[in-house]
Design a protein around this motif. Structure first.
Motif, PDB file in Angstrom:
ATOM      1  N   LYS A   1       2.169 -11.635   1.375  1.00  0.00           N
ATOM      2  CA  LYS A   1       0.887 -11.152   0.870  1.00  0.00           C
ATOM      3  C   LYS A   1       0.316 -10.079   1.804  1.00  0.00           C
ATOM      4  O   LYS A   1      -0.331  -9.129   1.361  1.00  0.00           O
ATOM      5  CB  LYS A   1      -0.100 -12.310   0.749  1.00  0.00           C
TER       6      LYS A   1
ATOM      7  N   TYR B   1       4.180  -0.555  -8.180  1.00  0.00           N
ATOM      8  CA  TYR B   1       3.078   0.393  -8.129  1.00  0.00           C
ATOM      9  C   TYR B   1       2.536   0.422  -6.703  1.00  0.00           C
ATOM     10  O   TYR B   1       2.547  -0.583  -6.007  1.00  0.00           O
ATOM     11  CB  TYR B   1       1.926  -0.015  -9.060  1.00  0.00           C
TER      12      TYR B   1
ATOM     13  N   GLN C   1      -0.974   1.282  -4.518  1.00  0.00           N
ATOM     14  CA  GLN C   1      -2.412   1.539  -4.564  1.00  0.00           C
ATOM     15  C   GLN C   1      -2.844   2.057  -3.200  1.00  0.00           C
ATOM     16  O   GLN C   1      -2.762   1.338  -2.204  1.00  0.00           O
ATOM     17  CB  GLN C   1      -3.193   0.275  -4.922  1.00  0.00           C
TER      18      GLN C   1
ATOM     19  N   PHE D   1       1.928  -3.300  -5.622  1.00  0.00           N
ATOM     20  CA  PHE D   1       1.872  -4.264  -6.709  1.00  0.00           C
ATOM     21  C   PHE D   1       3.182  -4.252  -7.487  1.00  0.00           C
ATOM     22  O   PHE D   1       3.700  -3.204  -7.855  1.00  0.00           O
ATOM     23  CB  PHE D   1       0.739  -3.938  -7.689  1.00  0.00           C
TER      24      PHE D   1
ATOM     25  N   GLN E   1       1.754  -5.082 -19.269  1.00  0.00           N
ATOM     26  CA  GLN E   1       2.336  -5.374 -17.966  1.00  0.00           C
ATOM     27  C   GLN E   1       1.476  -6.396 -17.245  1.00  0.00           C
ATOM     28  O   GLN E   1       0.249  -6.310 -17.251  1.00  0.00           O
ATOM     29  CB  GLN E   1       2.438  -4.089 -17.137  1.00  0.00           C
ATOM     30  N   TYR E   2       2.141  -7.351 -16.629  1.00  0.00           N
ATOM     31  CA  TYR E   2       1.486  -8.428 -15.899  1.00  0.00           C
ATOM     32  C   TYR E   2       1.749  -8.212 -14.414  1.00  0.00           C
ATOM     33  O   TYR E   2       2.892  -8.064 -14.000  1.00  0.00           O
ATOM     34  CB  TYR E   2       2.008  -9.782 -16.378  1.00  0.00           C
ATOM     35  N   PHE E   3       0.667  -8.208 -13.657  1.00  0.00           N
ATOM     36  CA  PHE E   3       0.747  -7.823 -12.249  1.00  0.00           C
ATOM     37  C   PHE E   3       0.755  -9.023 -11.316  1.00  0.00           C
ATOM     38  O   PHE E   3       0.137 -10.059 -11.586  1.00  0.00           O
ATOM     39  CB  PHE E   3      -0.437  -6.919 -11.894  1.00  0.00           C
ATOM     40  N   GLY E   4       1.435  -8.822 -10.194  1.00  0.00           N
ATOM     41  CA  GLY E   4       1.390  -9.779  -9.115  1.00  0.00           C
ATOM     42  C   GLY E   4       0.134  -9.596  -8.280  1.00  0.00           C
ATOM     43  O   GLY E   4      -0.654  -8.693  -8.530  1.00  0.00           O
ATOM     44  N   PRO E   5      -0.044 -10.427  -7.247  1.00  0.00           N
ATOM     45  CA  PRO E   5      -1.267 -10.389  -6.431  1.00  0.00           C
ATOM     46  C   PRO E   5      -1.301  -9.243  -5.431  1.00  0.00           C
ATOM     47  O   PRO E   5      -2.344  -8.986  -4.838  1.00  0.00           O
ATOM     48  CB  PRO E   5      -1.231 -11.727  -5.700  1.00  0.00           C
ATOM     49  N   GLY E   6      -0.206  -8.560  -5.244  1.00  0.00           N
ATOM     50  CA  GLY E   6      -0.181  -7.432  -4.313  1.00  0.00           C
ATOM     51  C   GLY E   6       0.280  -7.820  -2.920  1.00  0.00           C
ATOM     52  O   GLY E   6       0.128  -8.970  -2.487  1.00  0.00           O
TER      53      GLY E   6
ATOM     54  N   ARG F   1      -0.318  -6.319   0.879  1.00  0.00           N
ATOM     55  CA  ARG F   1      -1.110  -5.379   1.669  1.00  0.00           C
ATOM     56  C   ARG F   1      -0.335  -5.013   2.922  1.00  0.00           C
ATOM     57  O   ARG F   1      -0.167  -5.834   3.823  1.00  0.00           O
ATOM     58  CB  ARG F   1      -2.463  -5.994   1.989  1.00  0.00           C
TER      59      ARG F   1
ATOM     60  N   TYR G   1      -7.975  -3.266 -16.919  1.00  0.00           N
ATOM     61  CA  TYR G   1      -7.631  -4.296 -15.942  1.00  0.00           C
ATOM     62  C   TYR G   1      -8.802  -4.462 -14.980  1.00  0.00           C
ATOM     63  O   TYR G   1      -9.540  -3.503 -14.712  1.00  0.00           O
ATOM     64  CB  TYR G   1      -6.402  -3.893 -15.127  1.00  0.00           C
TER      65      TYR G   1
ATOM     66  N   GLY H   1      -5.041  -9.385  -7.223  1.00  0.00           N
ATOM     67  CA  GLY H   1      -4.206  -8.512  -8.045  1.00  0.00           C
ATOM     68  C   GLY H   1      -4.954  -8.035  -9.271  1.00  0.00           C
ATOM     69  O   GLY H   1      -6.165  -8.201  -9.393  1.00  0.00           O
ATOM     70  N   LEU H   2      -4.228  -7.446 -10.188  1.00  0.00           N
ATOM     71  CA  LEU H   2      -4.823  -6.898 -11.400  1.00  0.00           C
ATOM     72  C   LEU H   2      -4.710  -7.903 -12.537  1.00  0.00           C
ATOM     73  O   LEU H   2      -3.626  -8.420 -12.810  1.00  0.00           O
ATOM     74  CB  LEU H   2      -4.097  -5.613 -11.804  1.00  0.00           C
TER      75      LEU H   2
END
Lengths: 114, 114
Positions: free
Chosen positions: A9, A35, A37, A90, A103-108, A110, B36, B43-44
């Motif tokens: 994470k 992706y 950010q 992401f 599209q379903y995103f993960g928590p990212g 950092r 989103y 996340g998103l």
């Protein structure tokens, strides 16, 4: 029952190091994405894989290498990390049929490069 | 080139007040449109989407959005904002190609005053 998960994470590392970020989805989706950010929260696609095959490769430095061992996993390896690589990365996934546009995103993840 | 513009970088509303977040897109054909939400450090999460049909779409958490082809807009609304709605909101367009690439706006930060 996490749908799209990413590890780690948080990632803090020194310039010049090599690091990997992992992504897994248990949704049975066929396409996965990375992706980036940036610090201004702007989101931009980097890569996309469909059934382990690369289908999108935006103008990303070749220090970034995605790898998809199977359709449920898409990992991102970054060589020779630079300060500008600091961002939130992401992972996302989408199915090939049914709700294929979503599209379903993960928590990212950092990433901070010092 | 396809683009998404969110004219408002930052919006502050009082709890209980109505909300409208603006989104304009530039795309030749009818796009697939998404909103989103990204809560701090998260996340998103998909709020809602428009592909075709009824131009007023309902989403989660009491949000709705209206597609207006003549204005190339897809504005997000909520009649009564809750403090927990404070977050970053992203409008996105999926270009109808095989790649599934999402193009995001720059995001709108929503602050909710008690």
């Amino acid at each position: 029952d996490t749908a799209v998960s990413q590890t780690p994470k948080y990632l803090v590392t020194q310039m010049g190091n090599d690091k990997s970020i992992k992504c897994e989805q248990n949704l049975g989706h066929d396409t996965m994405y990375w992706y980036k950010q940036d610090s201004k929260k702007f989101l931009k696609i980097m890569f996309s894989y469909n059934n382990k095959e690369l289908i999108i490769n935006e103008t990303v430095p070749n220090r970034f290498s995605p790898k998809s061992p199977d359709k449920a996993h898409l990992n991102l390896h970054i060589n020779s990390l630079e300060l500008g690589d600091s961002a939130v990365y992401f992972c996302a996934s989408s199915p090939d049929s049914g709700d294929s546009e979503t599209q379903y995103f993960g928590p990212g993840t950092r990433l901070l490069v010092l | 080139a396809q683009s998404v513009t969110q004219p408002d970088i930052h919006i502050t509303v009082s709890e209980g007040a109505s909300l409208e977040l603006r989104c304009n897109y530039s795309y030749g054909a009818t796009p697939y449109l998404f909103w989103y939400v990204q809560s701090p450090g998260q996340g998103l999460q998909l709020l809602l989407k428009y592909f075709s049909g009824d131009t007023l779409v309902q989403g989660i958490k009491g949000f709705e959005a209206e597609f207006k082809r003549s204005q190339s807009s897809f504005n997000l609304r909520k009649p009564s904002v809750h403090w927990s709605d404070a977050a970053e909101y992203f409008c996105a367009v999926r270009i109808s190609s095989n790649t599934g690439k999402l193009i995001f706006g720059q995001g709108t930060t929503l602050q909710v005053k008690p």
